[in-house]
Design a protein around this motif. Structure first.
Motif, PDB file in Angstrom:
ATOM      1  N   ALA E  75       0.840  -1.198   0.000  1.00 33.84           N
ATOM      2  CA  ALA E  75       0.000   0.000   0.000  1.00 33.84           C
ATOM      3  C   ALA E  75       0.873   1.246   0.000  1.00 33.84           C
ATOM      4  O   ALA E  75       0.645   2.190  -0.753  1.00 33.84           O
ATOM      5  CB  ALA E  75      -0.912  -0.010   1.225  1.00 33.84           C
ATOM      6  N   GLU E  76       1.908   1.218   0.827  1.00 33.21           N
ATOM      7  CA  GLU E  76       2.724   2.417   0.950  1.00 33.21           C
ATOM      8  C   GLU E  76       3.538   2.724  -0.301  1.00 33.21           C
ATOM      9  O   GLU E  76       3.650   3.866  -0.730  1.00 33.21           O
ATOM     10  CB  GLU E  76       3.669   2.248   2.162  1.00 33.21           C
ATOM     11  N   HIS E  77       4.116   1.671  -0.895  1.00 32.12           N
ATOM     12  CA  HIS E  77       5.061   1.915  -1.989  1.00 32.12           C
ATOM     13  C   HIS E  77       4.465   1.872  -3.383  1.00 32.12           C
ATOM     14  O   HIS E  77       5.091   2.357  -4.316  1.00 32.12           O
ATOM     15  CB  HIS E  77       6.216   0.917  -1.907  1.00 32.12           C
ATOM     16  N   TYR E  78       3.323   1.255  -3.566  1.00 32.67           N
ATOM     17  CA  TYR E  78       2.882   1.046  -4.940  1.00 32.67           C
ATOM     18  C   TYR E  78       1.513   1.604  -5.282  1.00 32.67           C
ATOM     19  O   TYR E  78       1.178   1.710  -6.453  1.00 32.67           O
ATOM     20  CB  TYR E  78       2.928  -0.451  -5.264  1.00 32.67           C
ATOM     21  N   PHE E  79       0.708   1.910  -4.241  1.00 31.21           N
ATOM     22  CA  PHE E  79      -0.660   2.286  -4.582  1.00 31.21           C
ATOM     23  C   PHE E  79      -0.747   3.579  -5.384  1.00 31.21           C
ATOM     24  O   PHE E  79      -1.588   3.710  -6.267  1.00 31.21           O
ATOM     25  CB  PHE E  79      -1.505   2.418  -3.309  1.00 31.21           C
ATOM     26  N   GLN E  80       0.140   4.520  -5.084  1.00 26.77           N
ATOM     27  CA  GLN E  80      -0.037   5.819  -5.709  1.00 26.77           C
ATOM     28  C   GLN E  80       0.140   5.801  -7.223  1.00 26.77           C
ATOM     29  O   GLN E  80      -0.647   6.386  -7.957  1.00 26.77           O
ATOM     30  CB  GLN E  80       0.943   6.818  -5.084  1.00 26.77           C
ATOM     31  N   TYR E  81       1.198   5.123  -7.684  1.00 27.28           N
ATOM     32  CA  TYR E  81       1.535   5.255  -9.092  1.00 27.28           C
ATOM     33  C   TYR E  81       1.318   4.000  -9.936  1.00 27.28           C
ATOM     34  O   TYR E  81       1.398   4.050 -11.150  1.00 27.28           O
ATOM     35  CB  TYR E  81       2.990   5.695  -9.243  1.00 27.28           C
ATOM     36  N   TYR E  82       1.134   2.877  -9.293  1.00 23.95           N
ATOM     37  CA  TYR E  82       1.073   1.657 -10.085  1.00 23.95           C
ATOM     38  C   TYR E  82      -0.295   0.995 -10.040  1.00 23.95           C
ATOM     39  O   TYR E  82      -1.063   1.182  -9.089  1.00 23.95           O
ATOM     40  CB  TYR E  82       2.128   0.650  -9.604  1.00 23.95           C
ATOM     41  N   ALA E  83      -0.570   0.192 -11.060  1.00 23.68           N
ATOM     42  CA  ALA E  83      -1.785  -0.612 -11.072  1.00 23.68           C
ATOM     43  C   ALA E  83      -1.552  -1.811 -10.164  1.00 23.68           C
ATOM     44  O   ALA E  83      -0.690  -2.649 -10.432  1.00 23.68           O
ATOM     45  CB  ALA E  83      -2.107  -1.080 -12.495  1.00 23.68           C
ATOM     46  N   VAL E  84      -2.298  -1.893  -9.075  1.00 25.35           N
ATOM     47  CA  VAL E  84      -2.056  -2.957  -8.109  1.00 25.35           C
ATOM     48  C   VAL E  84      -3.269  -3.153  -7.206  1.00 25.35           C
ATOM     49  O   VAL E  84      -3.998  -2.206  -6.905  1.00 25.35           O
ATOM     50  CB  VAL E  84      -0.790  -2.631  -7.269  1.00 25.35           C
ATOM     51  N   ILE E  85      -3.522  -4.394  -6.826  1.00 22.64           N
ATOM     52  CA  ILE E  85      -4.544  -4.685  -5.827  1.00 22.64           C
ATOM     53  C   ILE E  85      -3.946  -5.715  -4.874  1.00 22.64           C
ATOM     54  O   ILE E  85      -3.126  -6.548  -5.294  1.00 22.64           O
ATOM     55  CB  ILE E  85      -5.851  -5.212  -6.468  1.00 22.64           C
ATOM     56  N   VAL E  86      -4.310  -5.645  -3.603  1.00 20.62           N
ATOM     57  CA  VAL E  86      -3.780  -6.624  -2.659  1.00 20.62           C
ATOM     58  C   VAL E  86      -4.864  -7.006  -1.658  1.00 20.62           C
ATOM     59  O   VAL E  86      -5.625  -6.168  -1.198  1.00 20.62           O
ATOM     60  CB  VAL E  86      -2.507  -6.092  -1.945  1.00 20.62           C
ATOM     61  N   TYR E  87      -4.963  -8.307  -1.401  1.00 17.69           N
ATOM     62  CA  TYR E  87      -5.959  -8.774  -0.432  1.00 17.69           C
ATOM     63  C   TYR E  87      -5.472 -10.072   0.204  1.00 17.69           C
ATOM     64  O   TYR E  87      -4.504 -10.690  -0.276  1.00 17.69           O
ATOM     65  CB  TYR E  87      -7.336  -8.956  -1.072  1.00 17.69           C
ATOM     66  N   ALA E  88      -6.136 -10.486   1.272  1.00 17.02           N
ATOM     67  CA  ALA E  88      -5.683 -11.673   2.001  1.00 17.02           C
ATOM     68  C   ALA E  88      -6.864 -12.416   2.587  1.00 17.02           C
ATOM     69  O   ALA E  88      -7.923 -11.834   2.808  1.00 17.02           O
ATOM     70  CB  ALA E  88      -4.727 -11.274   3.117  1.00 17.02           C
ATOM     71  N   HIS E  89      -6.705 -13.704   2.782  1.00 19.56           N
ATOM     72  CA  HIS E  89      -7.715 -14.472   3.502  1.00 19.56           C
ATOM     73  C   HIS E  89      -7.038 -15.667   4.164  1.00 19.56           C
ATOM     74  O   HIS E  89      -5.955 -16.094   3.733  1.00 19.56           O
ATOM     75  CB  HIS E  89      -8.855 -14.894   2.584  1.00 19.56           C
ATOM     76  N   PRO E  90      -7.665 -16.206   5.220  1.00 19.73           N
ATOM     77  CA  PRO E  90      -7.044 -17.319   5.938  1.00 19.73           C
ATOM     78  C   PRO E  90      -7.174 -18.642   5.167  1.00 19.73           C
ATOM     79  O   PRO E  90      -8.184 -18.883   4.526  1.00 19.73           O
ATOM     80  CB  PRO E  90      -7.831 -17.395   7.245  1.00 19.73           C
ATOM     81  N   VAL E  91      -6.137 -19.440   5.229  1.00 18.69           N
ATOM     82  CA  VAL E  91      -6.179 -20.783   4.634  1.00 18.69           C
ATOM     83  C   VAL E  91      -5.620 -21.796   5.623  1.00 18.69           C
ATOM     84  O   VAL E  91      -4.758 -21.465   6.441  1.00 18.69           O
ATOM     85  CB  VAL E  91      -5.361 -20.881   3.323  1.00 18.69           C
ATOM     86  N   ASP E  92      -6.108 -23.036   5.519  1.00 20.61           N
ATOM     87  CA  ASP E  92      -5.584 -24.128   6.349  1.00 20.61           C
ATOM     88  C   ASP E  92      -4.460 -24.814   5.597  1.00 20.61           C
ATOM     89  O   ASP E  92      -4.675 -25.345   4.512  1.00 20.61           O
ATOM     90  CB  ASP E  92      -6.684 -25.150   6.650  1.00 20.61           C
ATOM     91  N   VAL E  93      -3.297 -24.828   6.170  1.00 19.72           N
ATOM     92  CA  VAL E  93      -2.132 -25.327   5.459  1.00 19.72           C
ATOM     93  C   VAL E  93      -1.612 -26.597   6.127  1.00 19.72           C
ATOM     94  O   VAL E  93      -1.489 -26.660   7.349  1.00 19.72           O
ATOM     95  CB  VAL E  93      -1.019 -24.262   5.451  1.00 19.72           C
ATOM     96  N   VAL E  94      -1.328 -27.607   5.307  1.00 17.61           N
ATOM     97  CA  VAL E  94      -0.685 -28.802   5.827  1.00 17.61           C
ATOM     98  C   VAL E  94       0.800 -28.501   5.955  1.00 17.61           C
ATOM     99  O   VAL E  94       1.355 -27.788   5.127  1.00 17.61           O
ATOM    100  CB  VAL E  94      -0.851 -29.991   4.850  1.00 17.61           C
ATOM    101  N   ARG E  95       1.420 -29.043   6.958  1.00 13.53           N
ATOM    102  CA  ARG E  95       2.862 -28.823   7.151  1.00 13.53           C
ATOM    103  C   ARG E  95       3.139 -27.319   7.252  1.00 13.53           C
ATOM    104  O   ARG E  95       4.105 -26.798   6.704  1.00 13.53           O
ATOM    105  CB  ARG E  95       3.615 -29.418   5.944  1.00 13.53           C
ATOM    106  N   GLY E  96       2.194 -26.631   7.954  1.00 11.38           N
ATOM    107  CA  GLY E  96       2.184 -25.169   7.907  1.00 11.38           C
ATOM    108  C   GLY E  96       3.368 -24.495   8.569  1.00 11.38           C
ATOM    109  O   GLY E  96       3.729 -23.367   8.217  1.00 11.38           O
TER     110      GLY E  96
END
Ligand SMILES: Nc1ncnc2c1ncn2[C@@H]1O[C@H](COP(=O)(O)O)[C@@H](O)[C@H]1O
Ligand SMILES: Nc1ncnc2c1ncn2[C@@H]1O[C@H](COP(=O)(O)O)[C@@H](O)[C@H]1O
Ligand SMILES: Nc1ncnc2c1ncn2[C@@H]1O[C@H](COP(=O)(O)O)[C@@H](O)[C@H]1O
Ligand code: NA
Ligand code: NA
Ligand code: NA
Lengths: 321, 100, 321, 321, 100, 100
Positions: E75-96
């Motif tokens: 968000a800090e470095h790329y949102f202003q000038y570049y085309a970018v989207i970022v999102y997150a969600h929880p996942v269950d990971v084996v061997r996490g």
């Protein structure tokens, strides 16, 4: 050469053998796989090259020579889908959507079958007229329009008629074939000379690679044979013979050479698998793609490539006696 | 950092539908989308080459209401005749107000 | 020409220079990147073209001429992986899985090394026999089978023996090379004439592009050099010299020309990086790919391309005295 | 030939017509789409081939002949971005970042415009000097450096100067062009003979396909015309004429032939769309890509391809009187 | 089977940023990442070919803390000038435990 | 609109395993899958070209029980020797009964 020798010569040509290799690769479950963009690149190249050469030839063909074959071709593009539709409906094996879908495919034309027929003629000393690619462009569209008209006139459809028409007319095979044709026509034979090494000399080799890929696709289609049943197999062999004979006869009648009439026959007998499937999927989504893809790619194309083309040449020779 | 929780709707469908679906999503309120060329298999068989018609995956981060609309739209217009799957799950989005 | 001139001529040939350019591009971290499908398309083209040309030549070679070299080649394909395995085990540097994996690679053959050697011979007036591609096909498979047999006989393995065998036999390099060979054989020299501009004239240029990509890959591999250690570097240079000399000697003994024996030497000395890695990854997953990929791609291939090939020609010339 | 005939001959050449076909395909919303890897493969091929041919020619050019044109070219690469920047700032239409971004593009060179100009000269009996590709390599980089220097000197920037410099120098167009050039230079005319069928004979045809794709891209860009406004349209036509005339004059002054001076003019007038956009996006992220991409691809490139090139040849012929 | 619940962070950005973002993600604590070539459209228009600059999707399974850091960084470095989207969600990971 | 909440299992693995994994997933109860060509990096280094062996991403919408089986299967058969990651998260699926 004797008929059997000619048949054998056809079966042993690199393009037919490449097709067979593709079938084998698929049967032995080889990890050989053409990247999708290689397939696309080859088809762009082949369609554009056919158009270009045809256009350059056409620029040297008097209108009066070209007119007869052109009219005959358009007429065949209108008649053959009607034949196909009626055969399928009257034998009561296909509902309207599927019958119209198959009619669109069998009325239109397979560019690769055309090229293979042309190459066969050249090799056997009976070359077709240089303007043939212009006929391919003329044969491609009408059948699809006619078949979809039948479907839409007979009942309300799920798909969109306008979207489908746009899909055919602005489809990549029409744009490349017709575009190449017009470029060849405008530039003329001298004009396309600088690009000939790329588009003319390289053509047969690129076609060979393309057929390798087609062999793999056709073999995958063959796995669906059980689903489509014996009826469609018979249809996919017999209708091309009828259409092919009709095409040869019409070509001869229009004054074409033996090679030209035979290649026209091969074109008419062939079933489209680039322009038609895209348009049909959009206009007749309720038609089952397994039917029309398996029939045109898995049955009719291999039949024409191996046995059909020599047959149409034999008919042309016999009619010319 | 402040997030907004939105929905990521994923549609996997025949590639021939890509442009049409993209347009319809925009009309239904999606502010952006990400498209991936994919292959797949499901109830309508294998879809793994241009011959058979490969698939396309369309992902869009949207508000829950728009997600609802998109899924209903796809179900209504495409489930019967086309190879298609659609699903959604919540994601935390930075600068999330941009997408609603 | 003097030996040093020949070496220089080799180093200044476009294919070697293209490889060097690829290395440089990678070292300066250029954004030049071959799309994966371009790499795949080029490798399909090259393998099929080698087979096709070889098959057409083979169709004009009497069996009696071909038999000796063929038997010698198969023998080398069986002996060399055994040599490689024993070297690695007796020097106690590799466990069984890794030794067998490397043996499979060094027993099999690199098609690009073969082509480079062939081109070198033609340029220097010592062309190899036309049937050489058939030997490439013969050399490709046995070593992999032998090496995996060693591994599976000696201990229970994690991977699947049958899956690996299928991976080799139905692998794309065998299908294309052997398929092209059979097509060339059936179609004959006349038959492949129409596709020659594509598959023969274009060949060296396509190879140049391919080597540009290989240079970039090899350079990435070189970054792993530290991991694999000095031992593997020495192995990757010395074993090819041993195998190469053995190959040249056996070829000469079987009555091949200077060019033929030298090219056979280059083939035998080379390490596979298309067929072998795929089979080994499946049959011996516990072997570390960093070892066999770095050795074959990062060490042996560049060595052969630059110094090895001229060396094998020198040996062949010396044996022919 | 009369000027109008020459113009017409240019407009009817396959490469220009292919560009027009691409525009049409995009306008009728055809589903024709080049796979990204085909575009990349073609651009790799074209850049490398230009370099290779140029290098082989350069290997036969005495330094004294090449020195003048080389110095003139570098000087033009420094002057033209300064002209462009000042025009944009003094007319008060662009802020610093956007003015510098456009200056980088219009100072650098479009390889395709260069090739089209070269082909035009050959066809019309006024071929350019063989070493021209070396000038392309010399013209590509300086302007980008100069333009970015202006931007960074005048104010603190968001992007990274070093990253941008690396992006230009190690960028794929420099690596391929310069790499090909050095390979051609080292291998010499004889050395590249084996790869000529691929890189030389096939060149114009591959270029034709590339222009088909460029037509589609340019047409998409035209949809942004409304956004960029009339000012940029005028800029994209007038500045190339000024730069082009300057280039022709400087080339003539340096003793180049009519064809050479005209091609140099076309190069100088052209705007980069491979090297410059990548560097500018990194160094000047606050500049709007719609401006510089639309101007260089949507306005200047089509202008030069159709009208500009014949114009620069006319100027060169007039100056030579 | 025992899972660890981690975060899957997804970034879609201009392809030209791919290498830079990958490196920065690693510096921020990502142990691995998966990259897909994609196209898309959003507030900065259509990004669907190498000419316009296509997009890349970078996915990384990370601990919640690292996810937070990555999203803030982008968000800090790329949102202003570049085309970018970022999102997150929880996942269950084996061997996490391997990924934290 | 009625949804069913199922699990989306994602496997990223060496491309050489694509066919084998697809088949095994089907045997374990997956009714369909979507495949994407990807590249990546992780504990087994960079996997970004056909030479090194690129990766493939296999996604399948399945019932929680099948998800459990798939993840256990992958962990047991592939973790030791192959480059692979597997994770899952719940998604809301339209026409969800089709996939269980
Ligand atoms: N259970 C599933 N999980 C993931 N993708 C699926 C699933 N079922 C179908 N798909 C995708 O959706 C496409 C169409 O599905 P179908 O209409 O069932 O043939 C398939 O080709 C797959 O790419
Ligand atoms: N709402 C969205 N859903 C999914 N992807 C998006 C969305 N908005 C933007 N993107 C992706 O992120 C890229 C950059 O977005 P933008 O900066 O808004 O132009 C676009 O090209 C898309 O690939
Ligand atoms: N933390 C992670 N996040 C996303 N993808 C990962 C991660 N770790 C590994 N991968 C993917 O899984 C592949 C195999 O991982 P590994 O076995 O750790 O080398 C990598 O090449 C990546 O594509
Ligand atoms: Na027909
Ligand atoms: Na060997
Ligand atoms: Na310029």
């Amino acid at each position: 050469m004797q008929p059997l020798d000619i048949l054998l010569a056809n079966l042993l040509s690199p393009i037919v053998l490449a097709f067979v290799l593709g079938v084998i690769a698929s049967v032995v479950r080889s990890d050989l796989k053409f990247p999708e963009s290689l397939y696309t690149a080859l088809s762009i190249y082949l369609l554009f090259a056919i158009g270009l050469k045809g256009g350059a030839e056409l620029s040297q063909t008097p209108v009066r020579v070209f007119l007869g074959p052109a009219l005959v071709t358009v007429a065949l593009g209108i008649i053959t889908p009607i034949i196909a539709y009626n055969v399928l409906r009257r034998t009561k094996r296909m509902d309207r959507a599927n019958a119209a879908a198959l009619a669109a495919h069998y009325g239109s034309v397979s560019a690769v079958t055309f090229i293979a027929a042309q190459a066969f003629g050249t090799l056997n000393g009976e070359p077709a007229e240089g303007y043939m690619p212009a006929l391919v462009a003329l044969l491609e569209v009408p059948a699809i329009v006619v078949a979809l008209m039948i479907a839409f006139v007979r009942s309300k459809r799920a798909g969109s008629w306008q979207a489908a028409l746009h899909e055919v007319l602005a489809g990549k095979s029409v744009v490349l074939l017709l575009g190449g044709l017009v470029i060849g026509l405008l530039a003329g034979k001298d004009g396309i000379e600088p690009v000939e090494p790329f588009f003319v000399s390289g053509f047969k080799g690129a076609l060979t690679l393309f057929l390798l890929e087609m062999g793999m696709v056709a073999a995958r289609r063959l796995r669906d044979l059980r689903t489509v049943g014996l009826y469609l197999v018979a249809f996919g062999v017999l209708l091309p013979i009828v259409h092919g004979a009709l095409g040869v006869w019409a070509g001869t009648w229009a004054g074409m050479s033996i090679g030209g009439a035979a290649v026209l026959g091969a074109m008419v007998s062939s079933a489209s698998y680039i322009a038609a499937p895209a348009a049909v999927r959009i206009a007749l989504p309720e038609a089952n793609p397994t039917y029309y893809l398996t029939a045109s790619l898995g049955i009719t194309f291999p039949f024409n490539l191996t046995l059909g083309i020599p047959l149409y040449f034999a008919i042309a020779r016999w009619l010319a006696l | 950092m402040s997030y907004v929780t939105l929905k990521l709707v994923t549609i996997v469908a025949e590639r021939i539908l890509a442009d049409r679906l993209s347009e319809e999503l925009r009309e239904l309120g999606a502010r952006g989308l990400t498209i991936t060329d994919v292959t797949g298999s499901g109830s309508r068989g294998v879809r793994a080459s241009e011959w058979e018609g490969a698939n396309v995956k369309i992902e869009s981060v949207v508000s829950p209401a728009v997600a609802e609309r998109i899924m209903a739209h796809v179900a209504e217009h495409y489930f019967q005749y086309y190879a298609v799957i659609v699903y959604a799950h919540p994601v935390d989005v930075v600068r999330g107000d941009k997408y609603v």
